[in-house]
Scaffold this active site. Structure first.
Site, PDB file in Angstrom:
ATOM      1  N   LYS A 154     -37.695  18.372 -34.305  1.00  0.00           N
ATOM      2  CA  LYS A 154     -36.820  17.603 -33.406  1.00  0.00           C
ATOM      3  C   LYS A 154     -36.777  18.262 -32.026  1.00  0.00           C
ATOM      4  CE  LYS A 154     -33.169  17.397 -36.028  1.00  0.00           C
ATOM      5  NZ  LYS A 154     -31.742  17.276 -36.285  1.00  0.00           N
ATOM      6  N   ASN A 155     -36.621  19.585 -32.017  1.00  0.00           N
ATOM      7  CA  ASN A 155     -36.560  20.290 -30.739  1.00  0.00           C
ATOM      8  C   ASN A 155     -37.879  20.171 -29.972  1.00  0.00           C
ATOM      9  OD1 ASN A 155     -33.987  21.123 -31.265  1.00  0.00           O
ATOM     10  ND2 ASN A 155     -34.521  23.212 -31.850  1.00  0.00           N
ATOM     11  N   GLU A 175     -35.687  20.680 -38.047  1.00  0.00           N
ATOM     12  CA  GLU A 175     -34.970  21.064 -36.815  1.00  0.00           C
ATOM     13  C   GLU A 175     -35.960  21.471 -35.724  1.00  0.00           C
ATOM     14  OE1 GLU A 175     -31.853  20.695 -36.037  1.00  0.00           O
ATOM     15  OE2 GLU A 175     -31.287  19.969 -38.030  1.00  0.00           O
ATOM     16  N   HIS A 215     -35.335  21.694 -44.021  1.00  0.00           N
ATOM     17  CA  HIS A 215     -34.288  21.806 -42.999  1.00  0.00           C
ATOM     18  C   HIS A 215     -34.822  22.530 -41.758  1.00  0.00           C
ATOM     19  CE1 HIS A 215     -29.933  22.162 -41.813  1.00  0.00           C
ATOM     20  NE2 HIS A 215     -30.517  23.006 -40.985  1.00  0.00           N
TER      21      HIS A 215
HETATM   22  P1  ADP Z   1     -29.579  21.203 -30.238  1.00  0.00           P
HETATM   23  O1  ADP Z   1     -30.981  20.712 -30.469  1.00  0.00           O
HETATM   24  O2  ADP Z   1     -28.563  20.481 -31.043  1.00  0.00           O
HETATM   25  O3  ADP Z   1     -29.217  21.334 -28.792  1.00  0.00           O
HETATM   26  P2  ADP Z   1     -30.698  23.645 -31.230  1.00  0.00           P
HETATM   27  O4  ADP Z   1     -30.080  24.860 -31.806  1.00  0.00           O
HETATM   28  O5  ADP Z   1     -31.694  22.928 -32.060  1.00  0.00           O
HETATM   29  O6  ADP Z   1     -29.512  22.686 -30.804  1.00  0.00           O
HETATM   30  O7  ADP Z   1     -31.392  24.025 -29.859  1.00  0.00           O
HETATM   31  C1  ADP Z   1     -30.646  24.646 -28.826  1.00  0.00           C
HETATM   32  C2  ADP Z   1     -31.293  24.432 -27.484  1.00  0.00           C
HETATM   33  O8  ADP Z   1     -32.502  25.164 -27.404  1.00  0.00           O
HETATM   34  C3  ADP Z   1     -31.717  23.003 -27.195  1.00  0.00           C
HETATM   35  O9  ADP Z   1     -30.655  22.244 -26.706  1.00  0.00           O
HETATM   36  C4  ADP Z   1     -32.833  23.186 -26.175  1.00  0.00           C
HETATM   37  O10 ADP Z   1     -32.282  23.327 -24.873  1.00  0.00           O
HETATM   38  C5  ADP Z   1     -33.425  24.527 -26.530  1.00  0.00           C
HETATM   39  N1  ADP Z   1     -34.703  24.406 -27.263  1.00  0.00           N
HETATM   40  C6  ADP Z   1     -34.881  24.518 -28.583  1.00  0.00           C
HETATM   41  N2  ADP Z   1     -36.163  24.356 -28.930  1.00  0.00           N
HETATM   42  C7  ADP Z   1     -36.840  24.121 -27.799  1.00  0.00           C
HETATM   43  C8  ADP Z   1     -38.220  23.861 -27.469  1.00  0.00           C
HETATM   44  N3  ADP Z   1     -39.150  23.794 -28.419  1.00  0.00           N
HETATM   45  N4  ADP Z   1     -38.537  23.700 -26.177  1.00  0.00           N
HETATM   46  C9  ADP Z   1     -37.586  23.754 -25.199  1.00  0.00           C
HETATM   47  N5  ADP Z   1     -36.280  23.994 -25.433  1.00  0.00           N
HETATM   48  C10 ADP Z   1     -35.900  24.168 -26.713  1.00  0.00           C
HETATM   49 MG    MG Z   2     -32.066  20.861 -32.216  1.00  0.00          MG
END
Ligand code: ADP
Ligand code: MG
Length: 408
Positions: free
Chosen positions: A254-255, A251, A247
């Site tokens: 994906k980010n 996540e 999990h």
């Molecule tokens: P979601 O992906 O559903 O928006 P997350 O909790 O996974 O929710 O991430 C929150 C926000 O953090 C993302 O929308 C993005 O703007 C930012 N973020 C997370 N990881 C990264 C990354 N590796 N690089 C740039 N921004 C990031």
């Molecule tokens: Mg995310």
């Protein structure tokens, strides 16, 4: 028979607040990974598990039920929060029915296992339903910083408790379901005592890559390096819950992929670099992307349950798993890491990329459940959060130094 059952249910129902008060007075009893493992191997005893759970589950449920009452009234009144609340009450009642039953009766044990499965299914949608309640509340009443902080504090604890309750239920139902699992000799319930960390990371990468390609028609490559300081020639293995690890890294991938694709202008995407290190005490996983990072100031917001930069996917849209959307990827992943005393942190370098680091305990004796307890400290947190900050807040207006000029 049916009639008697109806009566007992209603009798229990009348006394529910009393039962909640009673069980909420107990602190939950955290189990270590080692205890989970011992329980499922040599000493696997369904009767002991039954007697432990019929006490421990009401304690964990009641602790959460007490804390729900501290949410803002208007949030409690939303249909979604009412629904979640009713699931907790019903599940508590379901377990209370076993308080006077004998562990020596195989029928009782069977009914109990069945009740646990019903409870687990009932609570499947707690996270999106609660999220819906928070969105309704925020859209109707806005959210001042104090309320935001309280909701964040509450949800972290509430979801952590939920992870723990599911863990207890999964262990009992998987271990005592009467079947042997010849394919997975190292698995005890949902724990793998020899969880191959890089295997799980590769699986999660592949799945995120597939999603990324569906969404963006391209995806960054993976470069993975592992350093086993304990035993250099061996793959990295720890006792862990593979689904929790999956999990978290899924996540993070994906980010990292979304940021990489959306921030790369050249035709080749920079790879995502992963480093896994096993030391004597810690297992660390670092996932580095070159997706442009985020300003340092925004870090707190990224872990907030009320923030996402992606367009919100509609509830019930099950056709395609979105790459991003509810903004729950990071906060829930951090809870999984913290559940067994680890952590998850982001270190962005704005303009360049982000390092996401997961720290886990390498030893099963150190991996102990981290559980919220409803007590005076928690209560104080909700009540006194409103007080003034003990650090100066910089003013937006520059200070008028003229007032300090000494007359010549
Ligand atoms: P979601 O992906 O559903 O928006 P997350 O909790 O996974 O929710 O991430 C929150 C926000 O953090 C993302 O929308 C993005 O703007 C930012 N973020 C997370 N990881 C990264 C990354 N590796 N690089 C740039 N921004 C990031
Ligand atoms: Mg995310």
């Amino acid at each position: 028979m049916k009639f008697v059952r109806f009566i007992t249910r209603n009798a229990a129902l009348l006394n529910v607040p009393k039962h909640i008060d009673y069980y909420a007075k107990f602190s939950p009893s955290p189990l270590s990974m080692k205890q989970f493992l011992d329980f499922g191997s040599t000493n696997a005893c369904e009767k002991t598990s039954f007697t432990f759970l019929r006490q421990e589950l009401p304690v964990r449920l009641s602790n959460s039920l007490k804390e729900i009452n501290l949410l803002p009234d208007q949030l409690i009144k939303t249909q979604s929060v009412q629904l979640v609340h009713s699931w907790f009450i019903q599940s508590l009642i379901d377990i209370l029915e076993f308080q006077d039953k004998s562990p020596n009766d195989p029928r009782v044990l069977e009914d109990f296992a069945e009740a646990l499965v019903t409870i687990r299914n009932r609570h499947n949608d707690v996270v999106p339903t609660m999220a819906q309640g928070v969105i309704e509340y925020r859209d109707a009443f806005g959210a001042d910083p104090v309320t935001c902080q309280n909701i964040q504090y509450f949800l972290d604890r509430f979801y952590m408790n939920r992870i723990s309750i599911r863990m207890l239920i999964n262990q009992h139902t998987l271990i005592f379901d009467g079947t042997t699992k010849p394919g997975h000799p190292s698995s005890i319930g949902c724990i793998d005592s020899c969880c191959d960390v890089t295997d799980v990371i590769r699986d999660a990468y592949e799945c995120a890559k597939m999603l990324c390609e569906q969404n963006y028609l391209g995806s960054p490559e993976l470069e993975l390096a592992e350093i086993n300081a304990k035993n250099k020639s061996q793959p990295i293995e720890i006792s862990y819950v593979p689904s929790h690890l999956y999990h978290m890294v899924f996540e993070l991938f994906k980010n990292a992929m979304r940021a990489t694709v959306e921030n790369t202008t050249s035709s080749t995407l920079p790879p995502i670099k992963v480093k896994v290190a096993l030391g004597r005490q810690d297992l660390s996983i670092k996932i580095s992307d070159r997706g442009g990072g985020v300003p340092f100031k925004k870090i707190d917001r990224l872990f907030s349950y009320m923030y996402s930069t992606a367009p919100r996917p509609t509830l019930g849209d099950h056709q395609r798993t979105p790459m991003a959307g509810f903004g729950y990827g990071l906060p829930i992943s951090r809870l999984y890491a913290r559940y067994f005393q680890g952590d998850l942190q982001l270190y962005p370098m704005e303009g360049y990329g982000t390092d996401a680091v997961i720290q886990l305990k390498a030893l099963s004796t150190d991996s102990v459940e981290k559980l919220p307890v409803f007590n005076k400290t928690a209560l104080r947190h909700y009540k006194f959060n409103q007080e003034a900050d003990d650090w100066c807040v910089p003013s937006k207006e520059p200070l008028n130094m003229a007032a300090y000029k000494s007359g010549k």
